[in-house]
Design an enzyme around this catalytic site. Structure first.
Site, short mmCIF file in Angstrom:
data_model
loop_
_atom_site.label_atom_id
_atom_site.label_comp_id
_atom_site.label_asym_id
_atom_site.label_seq_id
_atom_site.Cartn_x
_atom_site.Cartn_y
_atom_site.Cartn_z
N GLU A 37 0.86 -1.20 0.00
CA GLU A 37 0.00 0.00 0.00
C GLU A 37 0.89 1.24 0.00
O GLU A 37 1.85 1.32 0.75
CB GLU A 37 -0.90 -0.04 1.24
CG GLU A 37 -1.62 1.25 1.58
CD GLU A 37 -2.53 1.77 0.46
OE1 GLU A 37 -3.30 0.97 -0.10
OE2 GLU A 37 -2.44 2.98 0.15
N ARG A 111 -17.14 3.69 5.42
CA ARG A 111 -16.17 2.95 4.61
C ARG A 111 -15.00 2.47 5.48
O ARG A 111 -14.51 1.35 5.31
CB ARG A 111 -15.67 3.90 3.52
CG ARG A 111 -14.69 3.36 2.55
CD ARG A 111 -14.40 4.45 1.57
NE ARG A 111 -15.60 4.66 0.77
CZ ARG A 111 -15.72 4.23 -0.47
NH1 ARG A 111 -14.74 3.62 -1.07
NH2 ARG A 111 -16.82 4.44 -1.14
N TYR A 221 -28.15 8.29 3.85
CA TYR A 221 -28.45 7.10 4.64
C TYR A 221 -27.67 7.17 5.94
O TYR A 221 -26.61 7.79 6.02
CB TYR A 221 -28.14 5.81 3.86
CG TYR A 221 -26.79 5.75 3.20
CD1 TYR A 221 -25.66 5.33 3.91
CD2 TYR A 221 -26.62 6.10 1.87
CE1 TYR A 221 -24.42 5.25 3.29
CE2 TYR A 221 -25.38 6.04 1.26
CZ TYR A 221 -24.29 5.61 1.97
OH TYR A 221 -23.05 5.55 1.37
N ASP A 298 -11.71 -1.18 -9.19
CA ASP A 298 -11.71 0.05 -9.98
C ASP A 298 -10.56 0.12 -10.98
O ASP A 298 -10.66 0.78 -12.01
CB ASP A 298 -11.61 1.27 -9.05
CG ASP A 298 -12.96 1.67 -8.46
OD1 ASP A 298 -13.94 0.96 -8.70
OD2 ASP A 298 -13.02 2.71 -7.77
C1 FAD Z 1 -19.27 9.15 -4.47
C2 FAD Z 1 -19.02 7.67 -4.45
C3 FAD Z 1 -19.90 6.83 -3.76
C4 FAD Z 1 -19.70 5.44 -3.74
N1 FAD Z 1 -20.59 4.65 -3.08
C5 FAD Z 1 -20.45 3.30 -3.13
C6 FAD Z 1 -21.37 2.44 -2.44
O1 FAD Z 1 -22.30 2.91 -1.76
N2 FAD Z 1 -21.21 1.09 -2.55
C7 FAD Z 1 -20.17 0.53 -3.29
O2 FAD Z 1 -20.08 -0.71 -3.37
N3 FAD Z 1 -19.27 1.33 -3.93
C8 FAD Z 1 -19.38 2.68 -3.87
N4 FAD Z 1 -18.46 3.47 -4.51
C9 FAD Z 1 -17.37 2.85 -5.28
C10 FAD Z 1 -16.24 2.34 -4.41
O3 FAD Z 1 -15.79 3.35 -3.55
C11 FAD Z 1 -15.06 1.87 -5.25
O4 FAD Z 1 -15.54 1.16 -6.37
C12 FAD Z 1 -14.16 0.97 -4.44
O5 FAD Z 1 -13.56 1.68 -3.38
C13 FAD Z 1 -13.08 0.35 -5.32
O6 FAD Z 1 -12.19 -0.38 -4.53
P1 FAD Z 1 -10.71 -0.66 -5.04
O7 FAD Z 1 -10.07 -1.49 -3.97
O8 FAD Z 1 -10.74 -1.17 -6.43
O9 FAD Z 1 -10.01 0.77 -5.10
P2 FAD Z 1 -9.68 1.78 -3.93
O10 FAD Z 1 -10.71 1.69 -2.86
O11 FAD Z 1 -9.47 3.10 -4.58
O12 FAD Z 1 -8.30 1.26 -3.32
C14 FAD Z 1 -7.08 1.39 -4.00
C15 FAD Z 1 -5.95 1.31 -2.98
O13 FAD Z 1 -4.71 1.26 -3.69
C16 FAD Z 1 -3.80 2.20 -3.12
N5 FAD Z 1 -2.89 2.58 -4.21
C17 FAD Z 1 -3.15 3.40 -5.26
N6 FAD Z 1 -2.10 3.46 -6.07
C18 FAD Z 1 -1.13 2.66 -5.53
C19 FAD Z 1 0.18 2.30 -5.93
N7 FAD Z 1 0.74 2.80 -7.07
N8 FAD Z 1 0.90 1.45 -5.16
C20 FAD Z 1 0.34 0.94 -4.01
N9 FAD Z 1 -0.89 1.26 -3.58
C21 FAD Z 1 -1.64 2.09 -4.35
C22 FAD Z 1 -4.69 3.31 -2.61
O14 FAD Z 1 -4.02 4.10 -1.62
C23 FAD Z 1 -5.87 2.51 -2.05
O15 FAD Z 1 -5.63 2.08 -0.74
C24 FAD Z 1 -18.61 4.87 -4.48
C25 FAD Z 1 -17.72 5.71 -5.15
C26 FAD Z 1 -17.91 7.10 -5.13
C27 FAD Z 1 -16.93 7.98 -5.87
#
Ligand code: FAD
Length: 398
Positions: A37, A111, A221, A298
């Site tokens: 991370e 979250r 909510y 994502d």
């Molecule tokens: C306004 C909004 C509301 C939302 N509401 C919901 C909801 O109600 N329900 C739901 O299911 N989803 C919701 N989402 C979507 C959800 O937040 C994301 O889809 C989810 O967090 C994706 O998870 P992830 O682990 O793919 O990415 P992230 O949560 O972005 O995690 C990525 C991680 O990688 C780390 N990182 C980044 N680059 C590097 C690197 N180069 N090297 C090492 N570490 C790195 C970051 O620091 C982070 O810890 C919402 C999004 C938004 C914008």
């Protein structure tokens, strides 16, 4: 029995929801991982999150649901309103109806609380190593025998597989699909948290509220055991404003909701600190993997948040990837292709449905009136059944 080439540990870039979920899912199949991370502390940005039964079913199977503390709320319904007149249009039952129909709960929570539970579960596994302050910069080498990544500070780490769970602005994706470009969706989300005890009674109920009007919608909510209201305002924007998680000016957001019902104006005005996210999309990637690197969450597929499914998709991805890697594939390449096949259509369907919801929420004129009439004439259980395709996913084995 994992695929033959998985003869060491896996590196997971990113300890967000998807990265930690992947580590847990792999460990359950006996596959060791090191999660790296970039941040100094393991934590989650953002405010509240909704999780439907398709996600909570998996968290329950992993033992994570039981780790969530008293902050979790089980909202009883979604109340849908016209954002201009304030009229209540429809009610989608949640609570017991969701539990009975899908065998898992619909929950809302901070979250950070979800992240803490995933972290605690990951720490309980010997097969998972967690490392902070390691920001993956690039893939240093990728051969038939292994893959190595390089961090911003020059440190290197080797593995048998690299999982890019590094979020919407993924470095791993840059290496795998350098031409994939994020595009501003035309909508910006503003988020804040409010002390529920200071709000009008209608905002103190265990319900998700949705308010729709031309060019904007609002979702709220309860989280924090019902003590805090999570408020998300989504507005149409001509161009992407600066920054991701940047501070938003209260006056700017107030101006957008000036003509809304008094309760909503008061709600918006009562919030001191706003954070905003320009919402982005990306053309679908043809391939989610290359050699010994694969994407998840994502990083693979940014999703507009109008179905509240981004984190849920990352959790489903993690589950599917672990199953594919632990399955009977003859090679790593085949296992990664199996994972992509399991996930691509599902994610595309959720992306399209989320985009469609954004369009429906912001309708104006005759289209909005037709929408309101249809909603008003719909029975609550019928509205819930429309989500069967989304919430039943993976239910047979759950
Ligand atoms: C306004 C909004 C509301 C939302 N509401 C919901 C909801 O109600 N329900 C739901 O299911 N989803 C919701 N989402 C979507 C959800 O937040 C994301 O889809 C989810 O967090 C994706 O998870 P992830 O682990 O793919 O990415 P992230 O949560 O972005 O995690 C990525 C991680 O990688 C780390 N990182 C980044 N680059 C590097 C690197 N180069 N090297 C090492 N570490 C790195 C970051 O620091 C982070 O810890 C919402 C999004 C938004 C914008």
């Amino acid at each position: 029995m994992a695929v033959p080439q998985l003869d060491g540990h896996v590196i997971i870039a990113g300890a967000g929801i998807g990265g930690l979920a992947a580590a847990i899912a792999l460990a359950r199949h006996g596959i060791a991982s090191k999660v790296v991370e970039r941040e100094k502390v393991f934590s989650a940005e953002g405010a509240g999150i909704q999780l439907g039964p398709n996600a909570t079913r998996i968290l329950k199977r992993w033992g994570v649901l039981g780790r969530l503390g008293g902050g979790v709320v089980c909202p009883q319904c979604i109340e849908i309103h016209d954002g201009r007149s304030g009229a209540k249009l429809a009610r989608v039952p949640l609570g017991d109806s969701v539990q009975a129909r899908y065998g898992a709960p619909y929950i809302t929570l901070q979250r950070a609380e979800l992240h803490r539970a995933l972290l605690a579960q990951a720490r309980a596994h010997d097969a998972i190593v967690l490392k902070r302050r390691f920001e993956v910069e690039n893939i240093f080498s990728s051969t038939a025998n292994g893959i190595a990544v390089q961090a911003m500070d020059g440190a290197r780490a080797k593995a048998c597989l690299l999982i890019g769970a590094d979020g919407v602005r993924s470095r791993v994706r840059e290496a795998i699909a350098p031409h994939a470009e994020l595009k501003f969706s035309g909508k910006t989300a503003w988020r804040t948290l409010l002390d529920i005890s200071t709000l009008a009674a209608r905002f103190q109920t265990p319900a998700v509220g949705l308010w729709m009007a031309a060019n904007a919608h609002l979702v709220h909510y309860p989280v924090g055991g019902g003590k805090t209201l999570n408020l998300v305002a989504v507005i149409d924007d001509a161009c992407a404003q600066q920054g991701w998680n940047a501070r938003g000016m209260p006056d700017e957001i107030r101006a957008h909701f000036r003509d809304w019902p008094d309760d909503i104006e008061t709600l918006i005005s009562g919030a001191g600190t706003w954070r905003k996210w320009p919402l982005v999309e990306m053309p679908r990637l043809e391939s989610w993997s290359q050699g010994r690197a694969v994407l998840l969450g994502d990083a693979a597929h940014p999703i507009l948040p109008f179905l509240a499914q981004g984190a849920a998709m990352a959790i489903e991805d993690a589950d599917a990837l672990a199953q594919a890697l632990a399955g009977h594939s003859s090679s790593l390449e085949h296992a990664l292709m199996t994972y992509q096949t399991m996930r691509q259509r599902r994610v595309a369907a959720v992306q399209s449905a989320s985009r469609r919801m954004g369009y429906i929420y912001h309708m104006s004129g005759l289209a909005a009136r037709a929408r309101n009439l249809v909603l008003g004439a719909s029975r609550p259980e019928t509205l819930l059944r429309r989500y069967d395709w989304l919430y039943r996913f993976g239910g047979e084995e759950g």
